[in-house]
Design a protein around this motif. Structure first.
Motif, PDB file in Angstrom:
ATOM      1  N   VAL A   1      59.276   0.522  26.282  1.00 12.23           N
ATOM      2  CA  VAL A   1      58.743   0.941  24.988  1.00 12.23           C
ATOM      3  C   VAL A   1      57.291   1.348  25.187  1.00 12.23           C
ATOM      4  N   PRO A   2      56.733   2.145  24.289  1.00 11.65           N
ATOM      5  CA  PRO A   2      55.320   2.510  24.428  1.00 11.65           C
ATOM      6  C   PRO A   2      54.432   1.270  24.326  1.00 11.65           C
ATOM      7  N   ASP A   3      53.359   1.284  25.068  1.00  7.57           N
ATOM      8  CA  ASP A   3      52.426   0.156  25.061  1.00  7.57           C
ATOM      9  C   ASP A   3      51.477   0.277  23.868  1.00  7.57           C
ATOM     10  N   ALA A   4      52.030   0.241  22.680  1.00  3.85           N
ATOM     11  CA  ALA A   4      51.224   0.415  21.479  1.00  3.85           C
ATOM     12  C   ALA A   4      50.738  -0.912  20.910  1.00  3.85           C
ATOM     13  N   PHE A   5      51.379  -2.002  21.267  1.00  5.64           N
ATOM     14  CA  PHE A   5      51.015  -3.311  20.723  1.00  5.64           C
ATOM     15  C   PHE A   5      50.583  -4.213  21.870  1.00  5.64           C
ATOM     16  N   TRP A   6      49.354  -4.723  21.801  1.00  8.67           N
ATOM     17  CA  TRP A   6      48.784  -5.562  22.850  1.00  8.67           C
ATOM     18  C   TRP A   6      48.455  -6.927  22.271  1.00  8.67           C
ATOM     19  N   GLY A   7      48.360  -7.904  23.138  1.00 10.26           N
ATOM     20  CA  GLY A   7      48.018  -9.248  22.677  1.00 10.26           C
ATOM     21  C   GLY A   7      47.702 -10.166  23.826  1.00 10.26           C
ATOM     22  N   GLY A   8      47.474 -11.413  23.506  1.00 10.21           N
ATOM     23  CA  GLY A   8      47.169 -12.401  24.528  1.00 10.21           C
ATOM     24  C   GLY A   8      46.836 -13.748  23.906  1.00 10.21           C
ATOM     25  N   VAL A   9      46.380 -14.638  24.765  1.00  9.08           N
ATOM     26  CA  VAL A   9      45.991 -15.994  24.372  1.00  9.08           C
ATOM     27  C   VAL A   9      44.603 -16.250  24.938  1.00  9.08           C
ATOM     28  N   ALA A  10      43.736 -16.818  24.131  1.00 13.97           N
ATOM     29  CA  ALA A  10      42.401 -17.203  24.584  1.00 13.97           C
ATOM     30  C   ALA A  10      42.208 -18.683  24.284  1.00 13.97           C
ATOM     31  N   VAL A  11      41.360 -19.335  25.069  1.00 14.78           N
ATOM     32  CA  VAL A  11      41.174 -20.789  24.972  1.00 14.78           C
ATOM     33  C   VAL A  11      39.714 -21.103  24.689  1.00 14.78           C
ATOM     34  N   ARG A  12      39.497 -22.126  23.865  1.00 15.45           N
ATOM     35  CA  ARG A  12      38.128 -22.618  23.673  1.00 15.45           C
ATOM     36  C   ARG A  12      37.864 -23.615  24.793  1.00 15.45           C
ATOM     37  N   GLN A  13      36.867 -23.322  25.586  1.00 13.58           N
ATOM     38  CA  GLN A  13      36.551 -24.159  26.734  1.00 13.58           C
ATOM     39  C   GLN A  13      35.868 -25.447  26.285  1.00 13.58           C
ATOM     40  N   PRO A  14      36.016 -26.517  27.076  1.00 17.53           N
ATOM     41  CA  PRO A  14      35.303 -27.755  26.743  1.00 17.53           C
ATOM     42  C   PRO A  14      33.810 -27.497  26.762  1.00 17.53           C
ATOM     43  N   GLY A  15      33.131 -28.098  25.861  1.00 23.72           N
ATOM     44  CA  GLY A  15      31.690 -27.922  25.774  1.00 23.72           C
ATOM     45  C   GLY A  15      31.091 -29.052  24.981  1.00 23.72           C
ATOM     46  N   PRO A  16      29.854 -28.875  24.566  1.00 21.29           N
ATOM     47  CA  PRO A  16      29.222 -29.939  23.790  1.00 21.29           C
ATOM     48  C   PRO A  16      29.934 -30.142  22.464  1.00 21.29           C
ATOM     49  N   SER A  17      29.953 -31.354  22.034  1.00 16.79           N
ATOM     50  CA  SER A  17      30.612 -31.697  20.781  1.00 16.79           C
ATOM     51  C   SER A  17      29.867 -31.071  19.609  1.00 16.79           C
ATOM     52  N   LEU A  18      30.590 -30.696  18.586  1.00 10.76           N
ATOM     53  CA  LEU A  18      29.960 -30.119  17.408  1.00 10.76           C
ATOM     54  C   LEU A  18      29.246 -31.180  16.578  1.00 10.76           C
ATOM     55  N   THR A  19      29.657 -32.415  16.701  1.00  4.70           N
ATOM     56  CA  THR A  19      29.069 -33.476  15.886  1.00  4.70           C
ATOM     57  C   THR A  19      28.010 -34.251  16.634  1.00  4.70           C
ATOM     58  N   GLY A  20      27.681 -33.862  17.853  1.00  2.01           N
ATOM     59  CA  GLY A  20      26.682 -34.575  18.633  1.00  2.01           C
ATOM     60  C   GLY A  20      27.325 -35.694  19.433  1.00  2.01           C
ATOM     61  N   PRO A  21      26.510 -36.440  20.166  1.00  2.00           N
ATOM     62  CA  PRO A  21      27.069 -37.509  21.002  1.00  2.00           C
ATOM     63  C   PRO A  21      27.645 -38.630  20.140  1.00  2.00           C
ATOM     64  N   ARG A  22      28.687 -39.246  20.675  1.00  2.00           N
ATOM     65  CA  ARG A  22      29.308 -40.357  19.948  1.00  2.00           C
ATOM     66  C   ARG A  22      28.442 -41.597  20.112  1.00  2.00           C
ATOM     67  N   ARG A  23      28.368 -42.355  19.051  1.00  2.00           N
ATOM     68  CA  ARG A  23      27.642 -43.613  19.140  1.00  2.00           C
ATOM     69  C   ARG A  23      28.554 -44.686  19.702  1.00  2.00           C
TER      70      ARG A  23
END
Length: 137
Positions: free
Chosen positions: A88-110
């Motif tokens: 079929v024609p390559d008219a529709f494209w897609g994929g999967v992306a991941v959020r990488q581990p990083g700093p917490s949004l709420t800050g360090p845990r107490r």
């Protein structure tokens, strides 16, 4: 086409805000219509005037901090096919992306027991329910 150009920064900002809102390891599934669809005017007419197409190479920068998986951005018909992919024609494209581990949004845990309320409870006596004391005699 001007309308499509003004929406690109909006899409990039939306994906960036979504990145901040989800926990590390979250996955973003996306698909879009490529320029090959322009060869089918009937399909474009059905989509309406607000519809626009993208180049696959131009979509990756819109992902911003999202990291595409190893499969990358591919034609949907060829993404993990069961058997040989359809021709079929390559008219529709897609994929999967991941959020990488990083700093917490709420800050360090107490550590447990270090909140101001916990300190107040320690002053009153650990484990004792001071508000349910027996009456004094």
């Amino acid at each position: 086409m001007n309308n499509a150009r003004t929406r690109l920064p909006t899409l990039a900002r939306t994906l960036d805000a979504l990145y901040d809102a989800v926990p590390a390891g979250s996955r973003l599934l996306f698909d879009f219509d490529a320029m090959e669809l322009a060869a089918h005017p009937q399909a474009l007419a059905m989509m309406g005037p607000a519809f626009h197409v993208r180049e696959p190479a131009g979509f990756a920068p819109l992902l911003g901090r999202w990291t595409p998986t190893a499969e990358g951005i591919v034609p949907v018909a060829r993404w993990r096919p069961d058997g040989p992919p359809e021709d079929v024609p390559d008219a529709f494209w897609g994929g999967v992306a991941v959020r990488q581990p990083g700093p917490s949004l709420t800050g360090p845990r107490r550590r447990r027991g270090t909140s101001p309320r916990s300190a107040w409870r320690r002053r009153r006596g650990r484990g004792r329910r001071w508000w349910r004391r027996p009456p004094r005699r």
